[in-house]
Scaffold this active site. Structure first.
Site, PDB file in Angstrom:
ATOM      1  N   PRO A   2       0.806  -1.211   0.000  1.00 44.96           N
ATOM      2  CA  PRO A   2       0.000   0.000   0.000  1.00 44.96           C
ATOM      3  C   PRO A   2       0.842   1.264   0.000  1.00 44.96           C
ATOM      4  O   PRO A   2       1.876   1.340   0.649  1.00 44.96           O
ATOM      5  CB  PRO A   2      -0.782  -0.102   1.304  1.00 44.96           C
ATOM      6  CG  PRO A   2      -0.079  -1.107   2.139  1.00 44.96           C
ATOM      7  CD  PRO A   2       1.054  -1.666   1.370  1.00 44.96           C
ATOM      8  N   GLU A   3       0.358   2.237  -0.730  1.00 40.39           N
ATOM      9  CA  GLU A   3       0.920   3.573  -0.710  1.00 40.39           C
ATOM     10  C   GLU A   3      -0.103   4.476  -0.007  1.00 40.39           C
ATOM     11  O   GLU A   3      -1.096   3.989   0.532  1.00 40.39           O
ATOM     12  CB  GLU A   3       1.215   4.044  -2.138  1.00 40.39           C
ATOM     13  CG  GLU A   3       2.071   3.033  -2.912  1.00 40.39           C
ATOM     14  CD  GLU A   3       2.357   3.436  -4.346  1.00 40.39           C
ATOM     15  OE1 GLU A   3       2.456   4.646  -4.619  1.00 40.39           O
ATOM     16  OE2 GLU A   3       2.487   2.550  -5.190  1.00 40.39           O
TER      17      GLU A   3
END
Length: 281
Positions: A2-3
Site C-alpha cells: 500500500p501507498e
DNA sequence: AGTATAACCTGTCTGC
DNA sequence: TGCAGACAGGTTATAC
C-alpha cells in the site's frame, strides 16, 4: 503493497469500525513485527485503553490510545482485516465484539509503540519528509527537495524527502507530468516541477476517491478490491501502447524497482542534448 | 552526498 | 507436471 491512498482508504474504514471501542486483549504472533517494544510492553501500554482515533502519517497507520500510539506500517503485503484469518501476525480484541487481525504473507510489516505526545518527534515518524495534503507540502519546499542529483523517480520514492508516494504513483505522476523517470531532479525546469508537484496531489486524490489500487494483493478492509487500477496509464503496462501516443510502454529498473514509462511522451533523460555549452533553462 | 547491492520474506506467474 | 527465474504496492544496512 500500500501507498498513501491505500493506507488512507484503510484508515477511513477502520475509523468507522473501531473508533471509540476499548482494547480488551492483544496478541502478537510474529516476533519480528514489533520494532521497539515487547508484547508485554504493548499489552501494558494499550490493553484497557480506548481507541481515541486512527490517524495516518504517510504510509503509517496511527492507532491513538491516549497516552500511547501504535504505528503500523504494512510494507508489501500487510493487510488489516476484521475477519478471522489463518496465520495472523497480530490479533487485537476490542469491545463491541470487534476483532482486528493483521494478514502479512511476507512478514515485512512493522509495529512501533510511541508516546502519543511525542510521536512526531521520534523515529520512525521523525524521519519522514514533506507529505502531500499536509501544510508542509508547498511548491517552495518541493523545489528545495529537487535540488539533488538523484534521478527524479528515485527521489519520489525517498520517504525522508517526500513521504507517502510509492512505485505506482511515482510512475503515474511522472507520466502525467511528461517527465522522464531518469531525469536528474535538479534538471527539472520550474514549470516541470510545478506540473509534477500538482499531478502528485491530483493523482493521489483520485486514487483515494477510488479506494486505492488493487493490482495484486491489496484489498479494502471489507476484502473488496479498490478501483484505481482501472485508471493506471503506465504502471504494470510494459509492452502495451501508450494511451497518448500508442508508443509501447517500457519497463526499466531503477534502484531495484520496476519503472514504467512512455519513452516518447516522457521525453529524454537529459532535457537538452549535451551541447558544447552547457544546459538550457 | 550518491550509488549500488543485498537483505528481509513468501507467493505467483511465465517460460522451457 | 516440474522447475528455474523473474517479479511483487517497501524499507534499511552496508560497502564503495
Amino acid at each position: 503493497m500500500p501507498e498513501l491512498p491505500e493506507v488512507e482508504t484503510l484508515r477511513r474504514a477502520l475509523t468507522q469500525e473501531l473508533e471509540g471501542t476499548k482494547l480488551r486483549a492483544l496478541h502478537i504472533y510474529e516476533p519480528r513485527l514489533v520494532q521497539n517494544a515487547s508484547e508485554r510492553d504493548l499489552q501494558r501500554a494499550l490493553v484497557g485503553q480506548r481507541l481515541r482515533a486512527i490517524g495516518r502519517r504517510a504510509k503509517f497507520l496511527l492507532f491513538d490510545f491516549g497516552k500511547y500510539t501504535a504505528l503500523l506500517h504494512l510494507r508489501m503485503t500487510g493487510w488489516p482485516t476484521l475477519s478471522p484469518i489463518k496465520n495472523p501476525r497480530f490479533v487485537l480484541e476490542f469491545t463491541q465484539n470487534k476483532t482486528l487481525s493483521l494478514s502479512d504473507t511476507r512478514r515485512l510489516a512493522t509495529l512501533h509503540l510511541v508516546p502519543s505526545a511525542r510521536a512526531d518527534e521520534l523515529p520512525p515518524l521523525s524521519e519522514l519528509g514533506i507529505e502531500p495534503f499536509q501544510p508542509n507540502y508547498t511548491f517552495e519546499n518541493f523545489r528545495a527537495i529537487l535540488q539533488s542529483k538523484q534521478e527524479i523517480k528515485k527521489l519520489l520514492l525517498d520517504q525522508r524527502k517526500i513521504a507517502g508516494i510509492g512505485n505506482i504513483y511515482a510512475c503515474e505522476a511522472l507520466f502525467a507530468s511528461k517527465i522522464h523517470p531518469q531525469r536528474r531532479a535538479h534538471s527539472l525546469s520550474r514549470s516541470e516541477a510545478r506540473r509534477l508537484f500538482e499531478q502528485i496531489e491530483k493523482i493521489l486524490a483520485q486514487a483515494i476517491a477510488e479506494h486505492g489500487t488493487s493490482v495484486r494483493t491489496y484489498r479494502v478492509l471489507t476484502g473488496e478490491p479498490g478501483n484505481f487500477q482501472n485508471f493506471l496509464r503506465v504502471y504494470d503496462r510494459a509492452g502495451e501502447p501508450c494511451v497518448r501516443c500508442r508508443t509501447k510502454i517500457v519497463r526499466i529498473e531503477q534502484g531495484g524497482r520496476g519503472t514504467y514509462f512512455c519513452p516518447k511522451c516522457q521525453g529524454h533523460p537529459h532535457p537538452w542534448p549535451l551541447s558544447p555549452r552547457g544546459r538550457g533553462e
